[in-house]
Design an enzyme around this catalytic site. Structure first.
Site, PDB file in Angstrom:
ATOM      1  N   SER A  64      44.830  62.293  47.692  1.00 31.15           N
ATOM      2  CA  SER A  64      44.417  61.026  48.301  1.00 31.15           C
ATOM      3  C   SER A  64      45.425  60.403  49.249  1.00 31.15           C
ATOM      4  CB  SER A  64      44.058  60.017  47.203  1.00 31.15           C
ATOM      5  OG  SER A  64      42.864  60.408  46.567  1.00 31.15           O
ATOM      6  N   LYS A  74      47.247  49.595  48.727  1.00 25.48           N
ATOM      7  CA  LYS A  74      45.993  50.120  48.197  1.00 25.48           C
ATOM      8  C   LYS A  74      45.521  49.256  47.043  1.00 25.48           C
ATOM      9  CE  LYS A  74      44.089  54.578  46.590  1.00 25.48           C
ATOM     10  NZ  LYS A  74      44.432  56.005  46.391  1.00 25.48           N
ATOM     11  N   SER A  84      41.482  58.785  48.804  1.00 22.32           N
ATOM     12  CA  SER A  84      41.029  57.436  48.537  1.00 22.32           C
ATOM     13  C   SER A  84      41.965  56.366  49.110  1.00 22.32           C
ATOM     14  CB  SER A  84      40.924  57.238  47.020  1.00 22.32           C
ATOM     15  OG  SER A  84      42.190  57.421  46.399  1.00 22.32           O
TER      16      SER A  84
END
Length: 496
Positions: free
Chosen positions: A251, A150, A227
């Site tokens: 997330s 990420k 996310s």
């Protein structure tokens, strides 16, 4: 050979002109009305004229192209298959296959499939990739595994982009790996690439305004969840085996639920957040997604410190929490709980709205403390959803934040007391993945009413994939007391 039926060629070229002009009414007329009309491409299959029309109306036109070849295979006077070879203005060739039928309205398409050249790099998923981007630093239990990182974690020699191009442009080149990345590399994994995230991880949708929505192969034409969106899509598509992410307010759990993946939010503070760009330090937790429970567990053995085991666990299900979810999700989760002997228990949830409000208030205040100085003069460079959250965060003063922290502290103690030594079973997300373009405010509120419990409690949470009768992914979430990450992971394997 059956001759080309009269009027078919004219209808085909009328369709092609309408497609290049984004003439949606003409395209709608040339596709057969009804629930069985089909239109498919690499992103998924649309079933029924209404779905196809809605897709056309929202996409903003098809890529410009020219027809290179056409081949007609007539079945009879009223049915014909047309295959066209296309050449895109941006380069590369594709194909379009259409089944045409003569109706009372004239020639119409009843089924179509479109193929275009795949991009060398899907920038909705990845910011940068390699073969690999970073090789292993050692050998161990993760030999042969690949990681989608990420875009909040430091990867040595690269910038942290945080889902925003303006931030990326000003970011420094990272001198070292984030500790979580380093541990994976030392255990034999390689970094496949740096994956997209929602801006500053301040979303649960995955609909990044700058880079687009990563695809959801388990639920085509639906959002990926955020996310940890890019990492999750990379794993779901098989482009990486481990998706390293974070979970502040869901997330990891939400994209895992939407994409049919296993995912874990670790106990708050258990895994190192060194060289990880924070959003809200009171709630940020390291997490990851995989396609199997066994690999989820193997990563934990590398990333988490040793802890005592407490494998004996009673499962508990709370109808009041199930009622927050949609009926189709609640049914799947309730069935899972019942099949595994969960005890139904009524909890007093009257304080939950206040807990959620305090969670969001403290999260927002901390996010502003972290990013406000940079964001304030650049609000116009944020997507509308993230901008609105930062604008609200800017209005929270220290007194209001302190009051929220008091509520958070009380909620943490109460949630830990309620969970105790048991395992709570609840939905990972309140609904199946919404369609791209659907309104998300109500979905976000319902999701966070569920996900905030582990966040407030600082508790580990594992999302286990299940599906509705229609085949849409659903996440079943298992939540346990602090430090019981390994117990949860073993339980997920045992119950799967």
């Amino acid at each position: 050979m059956t001759p080309v039926p009269a009027g078919l060629v004219e209808a085909f070229w009328e369709y092609e002109r309408a497609l290049m002009a984004d003439d949606v009414p003409t395209l709608d007329r040339l596709f057969a009305d009804g629930p069985t009309t089909l239109r498919g491409d690499a992103h998924g299959l649309l079933v029924g004229h209404d779905q196809i029309s809605a897709f056309r109306s929202s996409r903003g036109g098809a890529p410009q192209r020219r027809i290179v070849q056409t081949h007609v295979q007539a079945v009879d006077d009223d049915h014909a298959l047309v295959i066209a070879v296309t050449e895109l203005a941006r380069g590369g060739r594709g194909q379009q296959t259409q089944m045409w039928v003569r109706t009372d309205e004239g020639w119409q398409v009843t089924a179509a499939h479109v193929s275009v050249p795949a991009p060398a790099l899907d920038t909705r998923i990845w910011r940068v990739v390699g073969d690999p981007l970073v090789p292993p630093l050692g050998s161990g239990p993760l030999d042969g595994e690949s990681v989608a990182v990420k875009d909040l974690y430091a990867v040595q020699g690269h910038r942290v982009g945080a889902g925003n191009p303006a931030w990326l442009a000003e970011a420094r080149v990272e001198p070292v790996h984030a500790r979580a990345v380093e541990l994976l590399l030392e255990a034999g994994a390689s970094v496949r690439g740096i994956a997209r995230t929602d801006e500053f991880a301040y979303s649960l949708a995955g609909t990044n305004a700058h880079y687009g929505t990563p695809p959801n192969p388990k639920a085509p034409l639906r959002i990926s969840g955020g996310s940890t969106s890019g990492s999750s899509s990379a794993v779901s598509l098989g482009q990486a085996s481990i998706g390293l992410g974070t979970d502040t307010g869901g997330s990891i759990r939400v994209p895992a639920a939407y994409q049919g993946l296993f995912g874990i939010r670790t106990t708050h503070g258990a895994a190192s957040t060194y060289a990880l760009l924070p959003l809200s330090r009171s709630f940020d937790a390291v997490g990851w997604v995989t396609r199997s429970a066994e690999l989820l567990q193997q990563v934990a053995e590398v990333v988490l410190p040793p802890t005592p085991r407490n494998p004996a666990s009673d499962l508990v299900s709370v109808p009041g929490l199930l009622s927050i979810a949609s009926d189709e999700v609640a049914t799947v989760v309730d069935r899972y709980a019942a099949e595994h002997g969960a005890m139904r228990e009524s909890w007093d949830l009257s304080e939950l709205p206040g807990w959620l409000s305090a969670f969001q208030t403290l999260q927002a205040w901390e996010a502003w403390q972290e990013r406000g100085a940079w964001v304030a003069p650049r609000l116009d460079e944020l997507g509308a959803d993230v901008r609105s959250r930062f604008e609200a965060a800017a209005l929270i003063d220290d007194d209001r934040a302190a009051a929220a922290r008091t509520v958070v502290d009380a909620a943490r103690a109460r949630i830990r007391e309620l969970v105790g030594d048991r395992v709570l079973v609840l939905p990972s997300a309140a609904t199946v993945a919404p369609l791209v373009g659907a309104g998300l405010d109500a979905v976000r509120a319902a999701n966070m009413s569920l996900t905030c419990l582990a966040g407030l409690g600082g508790l580990p949470a594992v999302s286990v994939p299940r599906s509705t009768p229609q085949g849409l992914p659903v996440g079943v979430c298992l939540v346990a007391g602090p430090g019981r990450d390994r117990d949860l992971l073993q339980l997920a394997i045992d119950l799967d």
